[in-house]
Design an enzyme around this catalytic site. Structure first.
Site, PDB file in Angstrom:
ATOM      1  N   HIS A  71      -1.784   2.627   9.855  1.00 24.07           N
ATOM      2  CA  HIS A  71      -2.745   2.657   8.749  1.00 24.07           C
ATOM      3  C   HIS A  71      -3.329   1.274   8.473  1.00 24.07           C
ATOM      4  CE1 HIS A  71       1.196   2.092   6.878  1.00 24.07           C
ATOM      5  NE2 HIS A  71       0.635   1.694   5.764  1.00 24.07           N
TER       6      HIS A  71
ATOM      7  N   PHE B  91       5.401  -9.007   3.661  1.00 23.29           N
ATOM      8  CA  PHE B  91       5.308  -8.327   4.953  1.00 23.29           C
ATOM      9  C   PHE B  91       4.815  -9.349   5.995  1.00 23.29           C
ATOM     10  CE2 PHE B  91       4.371  -5.162   8.052  1.00 23.29           C
ATOM     11  CZ  PHE B  91       4.991  -3.992   7.650  1.00 23.29           C
TER      12      PHE B  91
ATOM     13  N   ARG C 168      -3.651 -18.587  13.833  1.00 22.47           N
ATOM     14  CA  ARG C 168      -4.403 -18.851  12.587  1.00 22.47           C
ATOM     15  C   ARG C 168      -3.515 -19.348  11.442  1.00 22.47           C
ATOM     16  NH1 ARG C 168      -6.616 -15.480  15.836  1.00 22.47           N
ATOM     17  NH2 ARG C 168      -8.836 -14.941  15.851  1.00 22.47           N
TER      18      ARG C 168
ATOM     19  N   PHE D  64      -9.710 -15.081  -0.103  1.00 25.13           N
ATOM     20  CA  PHE D  64      -9.181 -14.098   0.858  1.00 25.13           C
ATOM     21  C   PHE D  64      -8.484 -14.831   2.006  1.00 25.13           C
ATOM     22  CE2 PHE D  64     -10.193 -10.865   4.315  1.00 25.13           C
ATOM     23  CZ  PHE D  64      -9.286  -9.921   3.863  1.00 25.13           C
TER      24      PHE D  64
HETATM   25  N1  INI Z   1       1.600  -4.892   4.808  1.00 25.76           N
HETATM   26  C1  INI Z   1       1.170  -6.086   5.273  1.00 25.76           C
HETATM   27  O1  INI Z   1       1.023  -7.047   4.483  1.00 25.76           O
HETATM   28  N2  INI Z   1       0.913  -6.264   6.601  1.00 25.76           N
HETATM   29  C2  INI Z   1       1.052  -5.247   7.497  1.00 25.76           C
HETATM   30  O2  INI Z   1       0.790  -5.477   8.714  1.00 25.76           O
HETATM   31  C3  INI Z   1       1.509  -3.985   7.030  1.00 25.76           C
HETATM   32  N3  INI Z   1       1.737  -2.897   7.962  1.00 25.76           N
HETATM   33  O3  INI Z   1       1.766  -3.153   9.164  1.00 25.76           O
HETATM   34  O4  INI Z   1       1.931  -1.753   7.568  1.00 25.76           O
HETATM   35  C4  INI Z   1       1.774  -3.825   5.645  1.00 25.76           C
HETATM   36  N4  INI Z   1       2.178  -2.648   5.160  1.00 25.76           N
HETATM   37  C5  INI Z   1       2.769  -2.518   3.839  1.00 25.76           C
HETATM   38  C6  INI Z   1       1.746  -2.306   2.740  1.00 25.76           C
HETATM   39  O5  INI Z   1       1.037  -3.516   2.487  1.00 25.76           O
HETATM   40  C7  INI Z   1       2.428  -1.888   1.433  1.00 25.76           C
HETATM   41  O6  INI Z   1       3.329  -2.883   1.022  1.00 25.76           O
HETATM   42  C8  INI Z   1       3.175  -0.558   1.544  1.00 25.76           C
HETATM   43  O7  INI Z   1       2.327   0.451   2.076  1.00 25.76           O
HETATM   44  C9  INI Z   1       3.668  -0.086   0.149  1.00 25.76           C
HETATM   45  O8  INI Z   1       2.584   0.131  -0.751  1.00 25.76           O
END
Ligand code: INI
Length: 166
Positions: free
Chosen positions: A93, A27, A132, A118
């Site tokens: 969320h 993501f 960053r 982390f």
């Molecule tokens: N996952 C991220 O790594 N960064 C994000 O900003 C993000 N947002 O914006 O929702 C995000 N969502 C996906 C989450 O990590 C899970 O993969 C998903 O909810 C399935 O479990």
């Protein structure tokens, strides 16, 4: 007075022979790829061999802890680096994804005794994430990698200095 242990100064880091796992979240992969490049630069600077680095990708930051604890628990790694980008503007969320990711990563290292770094950005907007994850030293992946080497050396040193008393 001289005491045993390390000083507050940044130690010389020799990561030769350390085995490092990296877990990256897809993501926001434009940011996470830059964090991953930074982590590899940091590990190389510390002398970690390419062959001693294993990489795995997960869908998002929420999935990082499970992959990280599985790697850490395998007994094959001196440290695990986690990389991801949670951007507040992208999700309603944010708190759940960022909070559970951070909690799970801390849990992974405390449960296994293996350092789990982390390297997950939790920021308000894309520009803060870009700032960053740069090509130089301003890269949280690089910082996490150097921290992984420091913590792996420290934990290994403590374990060999004070073997578990049965
Ligand atoms: N996952 C991220 O790594 N960064 C994000 O900003 C993000 N947002 O914006 O929702 C995000 N969502 C996906 C989450 O990590 C899970 O993969 C998903 O909810 C399935 O479990």
């Amino acid at each position: 007075m001289t005491r045993a242990g390390s000083s507050g100064a940044m130690p010389e880091l020799n990561g030769k022979g350390l085995r490092i796992g990296i877990v990256s979240a897809r993501f926001n992969d434009h940011i996470v790829t830059a964090l991953r490049d930074g982590a590899l630069r940091g590990l190389e600077r510390c002398g970690v061999a390419d062959n001693d680095i294993v990489e795995h990708w997960v869908p998002g930051a929420f999935e990082i802890p499970l992959a990280a604890i599985t790697l850490a628990d395998s007994g094959n790694f001196d440290a695990v680096i986690t990389l991801g980008a949670v951007i507040r503007g992208d999700t309603a969320h944010f708190e759940f994804v960022a909070g559970e990711c951070a909690r799970g990563i801390q849990n992974a290292q405390l449960e296994t005794g293996v350092p789990v770094m982390f390297g997950v950005l939790t920021v308000d907007n894309n520009q803060q994430a870009v700032d960053r994850s740069g090509p130089g030293i301003d890269n949280k992946g690089d910082e996490a990698a150097v921290g992984a080497v420091e913590m792996a050396l420290l934990v290994n040193q403590i374990k060999s200095t004070y073997p578990t008393v049965e």
